[in-house]
Design an enzyme around this catalytic site. Structure first.
Site: not given
Ligand code: PGA
Length: 250
Positions: A9-10, A94, A166, A212, A233-234
């Site tokens: 998820n960019w 989300h 999440e 994360s 995400g990150g």
């Molecule tokens: P993150 O984001 O891996 O940066 O915690 C995950 C997401 O929001 O889908």
């Protein structure tokens, strides 16, 4: 045995030039996986992403879609506008959408329905805040999100949905749920689906963990019995890191 669905998820990152670099680097790094690889990119990168991933094992997703097919909805994108480009997945509900843009279980359901209707595979996000978890309300919140957010989703429709659990406190914070916390919460969520759709349908449902997740913790999380993949995400913004997550589970 299910394979895993690993989705990046960019969020609001990467312009067209940066997207091209990232995708070009990623393609050779994930080509041998038996897991399903998805990248959910900003709308402005969709065309490029679809073009670059053609003939590869990488699927392209968007990060939201509206529930109407067309009309006076300034700033929104219709599901068929996505499928027309060759987009296959779409993230719905989300926690950032719920927190900053007023998404509710009701709008999540409407968007999910419309996405399915258009032939997209929705990745529907649920998860509790830290306050809700610490207050002993995690199960109540997850149960409500599933009950309300999937209210008139049929068993047939459920087959085309991916759920992402999440925990809000783990998103972008560097704090990951432990393998057990993630597994237990997903087992609970699966139970809520089982009560409505039966055990077989609930077992077949893909439920990802997100929050994360990265190259360091992915192997542990993905080895857990209930975790069918990840929404990242990150770590999805760096080709080597995202590829390491994809390849963490054979
Ligand atoms: P993150 O984001 O891996 O940066 O915690 C995950 C997401 O929001 O889908």
């Amino acid at each position: 045995m299910k394979n895993k669905i690993i989705a990046g998820n960019w969020k609001m990152n990467k312009n067209r030039v940066e997207a091209e670099q990232l995708i070009t680097q990623l393609i050779p790094l994930v080509k041998d996986t038996s897991n399903t690889v998805v990248i959910c990119v900003p709308y402005t990168d969709l065309c490029k992403a679809v073009k670059l991933t053609k003939g590869t094992n990488i699927h392209v997703g968007a990060q939201n879609c509206h529930w109407k097919e067309s009309g006076a909805y300034t700033g929104e994108i219709a599901p068929s506008m996505l499928t027309e480009l060759g987009v296959e997945y779409v993230v719905i509900g989300h926690s950032e959408r719920r927190t900053y843009f007023g998404e509710t279980d009701e709008t999540v359901l409407a968007r999910t329905k419309a996405a399915l209707q258009a032939g997209l595979k929705p990745i529907v996000c649920i998860g509790e805040t830290l306050e809700e978890r610490n207050g002993g309300n995690m199960e109540k919140v997850l149960s409500r999100q599933v009950t309300e957010g999937f209210k008139d989703i049929s068993a047939d429709e459920l087959k085309n949905i991916v759920v992402a659990y999440e925990p809000v406190w783990a998103i972008g914070t560097g704090v990951t749920a432990t393998d057990e916390q993630a597994n237990d919460a997903i087992a609970y969520v699966r139970g809520v689906f089982a009560a409505k759709y039966g055990k077989e349908a609930a077992d077949a449902l893909y439920i990802q963990y997100g929050g994360s997740m990265n190259d360091k913790n992915a192997a542990g999380l993905l080895a857990m019995s209930q975790i069918d993949g990840g929404l990242i995400g990150g770590a999805s913004l760096v080709a080597e890191k995202f590829a390491a997550v994809v390849n963490a589970h054979k």
